[in-house]
Design a protein around this motif. Structure first.
Motif, mmCIF file in Angstrom:
data_model
loop_
_atom_site.group_PDB
_atom_site.id
_atom_site.type_symbol
_atom_site.label_atom_id
_atom_site.label_comp_id
_atom_site.label_asym_id
_atom_site.label_seq_id
_atom_site.Cartn_x
_atom_site.Cartn_y
_atom_site.Cartn_z
ATOM 1 N N GLY A 103 -13.477 52.924 51.144
ATOM 2 C CA GLY A 103 -12.037 53.072 50.973
ATOM 3 C C GLY A 103 -11.353 53.452 52.279
ATOM 4 O O GLY A 103 -10.296 52.914 52.618
ATOM 5 N N ILE A 104 -11.956 54.357 53.038
ATOM 6 C CA ILE A 104 -11.367 54.774 54.316
ATOM 7 C C ILE A 104 -11.512 53.660 55.351
ATOM 8 O O ILE A 104 -10.598 53.429 56.148
ATOM 9 C CB ILE A 104 -11.997 56.097 54.810
ATOM 10 N N LEU A 105 -12.628 52.939 55.346
ATOM 11 C CA LEU A 105 -12.768 51.785 56.250
ATOM 12 C C LEU A 105 -11.683 50.755 55.960
ATOM 13 O O LEU A 105 -11.103 50.174 56.880
ATOM 14 C CB LEU A 105 -14.150 51.152 56.139
ATOM 15 N N ASP A 106 -11.389 50.545 54.676
ATOM 16 C CA ASP A 106 -10.318 49.626 54.300
ATOM 17 C C ASP A 106 -8.964 50.159 54.766
ATOM 18 O O ASP A 106 -8.118 49.386 55.227
ATOM 19 C CB ASP A 106 -10.317 49.422 52.782
ATOM 20 N N LEU A 107 -8.758 51.467 54.679
ATOM 21 C CA LEU A 107 -7.513 52.083 55.146
ATOM 22 C C LEU A 107 -7.338 51.895 56.653
ATOM 23 O O LEU A 107 -6.244 51.581 57.120
ATOM 24 C CB LEU A 107 -7.519 53.570 54.790
ATOM 25 N N ILE A 108 -8.423 52.045 57.400
ATOM 26 C CA ILE A 108 -8.371 51.802 58.846
ATOM 27 C C ILE A 108 -7.999 50.349 59.103
ATOM 28 O O ILE A 108 -7.175 50.046 59.965
ATOM 29 C CB ILE A 108 -9.718 52.163 59.519
ATOM 30 N N GLN A 109 -8.589 49.436 58.330
ATOM 31 C CA GLN A 109 -8.294 48.008 58.491
ATOM 32 C C GLN A 109 -6.818 47.727 58.209
ATOM 33 O O GLN A 109 -6.175 46.964 58.941
ATOM 34 C CB GLN A 109 -9.186 47.177 57.565
ATOM 35 N N VAL A 110 -6.254 48.358 57.187
ATOM 36 C CA VAL A 110 -4.835 48.175 56.861
ATOM 37 C C VAL A 110 -3.969 48.676 58.013
ATOM 38 O O VAL A 110 -3.008 48.007 58.415
ATOM 39 C CB VAL A 110 -4.481 48.909 55.541
ATOM 40 N N PHE A 111 -4.315 49.834 58.575
ATOM 41 C CA PHE A 111 -3.559 50.399 59.693
ATOM 42 C C PHE A 111 -3.610 49.466 60.899
ATOM 43 O O PHE A 111 -2.574 49.147 61.501
ATOM 44 C CB PHE A 111 -4.120 51.786 60.038
ATOM 45 N N VAL A 112 -4.792 48.979 61.225
ATOM 46 C CA VAL A 112 -4.947 48.088 62.378
ATOM 47 C C VAL A 112 -4.227 46.761 62.131
ATOM 48 O O VAL A 112 -3.568 46.228 63.029
ATOM 49 C CB VAL A 112 -6.441 47.868 62.717
ATOM 50 N N GLU A 113 -4.293 46.249 60.916
ATOM 51 C CA GLU A 113 -3.581 45.010 60.581
ATOM 52 C C GLU A 113 -2.077 45.185 60.729
ATOM 53 O O GLU A 113 -1.387 44.302 61.250
ATOM 54 C CB GLU A 113 -3.889 44.611 59.128
ATOM 55 N N ALA A 114 -1.560 46.321 60.257
ATOM 56 C CA ALA A 114 -0.122 46.583 60.376
ATOM 57 C C ALA A 114 0.274 46.673 61.846
ATOM 58 O O ALA A 114 1.307 46.123 62.255
ATOM 59 C CB ALA A 114 0.247 47.866 59.638
ATOM 60 N N LEU A 115 -0.535 47.343 62.651
ATOM 61 C CA LEU A 115 -0.262 47.420 64.091
ATOM 62 C C LEU A 115 -0.296 46.031 64.714
ATOM 63 O O LEU A 115 0.557 45.679 65.530
ATOM 64 C CB LEU A 115 -1.291 48.315 64.788
ATOM 65 N N ASP A 116 -1.289 45.246 64.314
ATOM 66 C CA ASP A 116 -1.458 43.914 64.878
ATOM 67 C C ASP A 116 -0.273 43.011 64.540
ATOM 68 O O ASP A 116 0.211 42.267 65.386
ATOM 69 C CB ASP A 116 -2.761 43.305 64.365
ATOM 70 N N LYS A 117 0.220 43.099 63.313
ATOM 71 C CA LYS A 117 1.370 42.277 62.926
ATOM 72 C C LYS A 117 2.649 42.762 63.606
ATOM 73 O O LYS A 117 3.486 41.965 63.990
ATOM 74 C CB LYS A 117 1.521 42.266 61.413
ATOM 75 N N ARG A 118 2.785 44.073 63.763
ATOM 76 C CA ARG A 118 3.992 44.615 64.395
ATOM 77 C C ARG A 118 4.054 44.305 65.884
ATOM 78 O O ARG A 118 5.103 43.998 66.424
ATOM 79 C CB ARG A 118 4.051 46.138 64.154
ATOM 80 N N PHE A 119 2.907 44.399 66.564
ATOM 81 C CA PHE A 119 2.886 44.222 68.012
ATOM 82 C C PHE A 119 2.324 42.869 68.437
ATOM 83 O O PHE A 119 2.186 42.625 69.626
ATOM 84 C CB PHE A 119 2.063 45.337 68.675
ATOM 85 N N GLU A 120 1.989 42.009 67.490
ATOM 86 C CA GLU A 120 1.416 40.697 67.800
ATOM 87 C C GLU A 120 0.234 40.852 68.756
ATOM 88 O O GLU A 120 0.379 40.786 69.958
ATOM 89 C CB GLU A 120 2.478 39.771 68.389
ATOM 90 N N ASN A 121 -0.933 41.061 68.177
ATOM 91 C CA ASN A 121 -2.167 41.318 68.930
ATOM 92 C C ASN A 121 -2.094 42.659 69.650
ATOM 93 O O ASN A 121 -2.033 42.728 70.872
ATOM 94 C CB ASN A 121 -2.483 40.190 69.919
#
Length: 192
Positions: A103-121
């Motif tokens: 669950g926490i690994l998935d939460l980290i993935q969500v955080f990184v995905e949100a950062l990636d979409k916001r900052f484009e890579n």
């Protein structure tokens, strides 16, 4: 240091927080984002926690699992460090031992995905130069050590709404406005 460290005021501490702290460090151990949800008083103790966490995760080969149980004296016994290593950054969540590793690994993935979409890579420089935006994204996901949202679309919608409101408020302030005019618009009058 180059990292922005945010401490939650003492009256908000709750030792039952599922997430004790979130630490993002680069491969050299330099903190890029640090957020403690459970008390770690004093800069020396905070630096000690960051160093200890970095030493524990950075010495593990990438082929090992992404969590380890242990003790962080400032947070007590039975703490798990769950982390992901992306390129030059370690994203580490210190959590209560009862939390789900996946669950926490998935939460980290969500955080990184949100950062990636916001900052484009997203890259390390984005964390350094846009720390306010990074904290806003994190606050949409975790607040006070508790998970608020895991749906990436809801997180991105909140981020887009906040940015839209910011841009609209900036349009209202014209470049030709004097300091006095701006302070009057803000309700401060000439006492600003």
């Amino acid at each position: 240091t180059s990292a922005l460290c945010l401490l939650i005021p003492p009256h908000h501490y709750n030792n039952n927080n599922m997430i004790k702290g979130i630490i993002i460090v680069n491969n050299s151990g330099k903190p890029r984002l640090v957020k403690f949800y459970q008390n770690v008083f004093g800069e020396q103790r905070q630096q000690s926690v960051i160093r200890r966490v970095f030493q524990q995760v950075s010495t593990r080969p990438d082929s090992f699992c992404n969590y380890l149980e242990g003790s962080v004296p400032e947070w007590g016994e039975n703490i798990k460090l769950i982390y992901r290593h992306y390129a030059t950054l370690y994203f580490v969540f210190a959590v209560d031992s009862q939390e789900s590793d996946l669950g926490i690994l998935d939460l980290i993935q969500v955080f990184v995905e949100a950062l990636d979409k916001r900052f484009e890579n997203v890259c390390e420089l984005d964390l350094i130069f846009h720390s306010d935006r990074v904290h806003y994204i994190l606050d949409e996901i975790v607040m006070g050590g508790m998970v608020l949202e895991t749906n990436i679309n809801s997180i991105l919608q909140a981020i887009n709404d906040q940015e839209r409101m910011h841009n609209e408020s900036m349009k209202k302030v014209q470049q030709s406005d004097s300091v006095d005019a701006i302070s009057t618009k803000l309700g401060a009058g000439r006492n600003w």
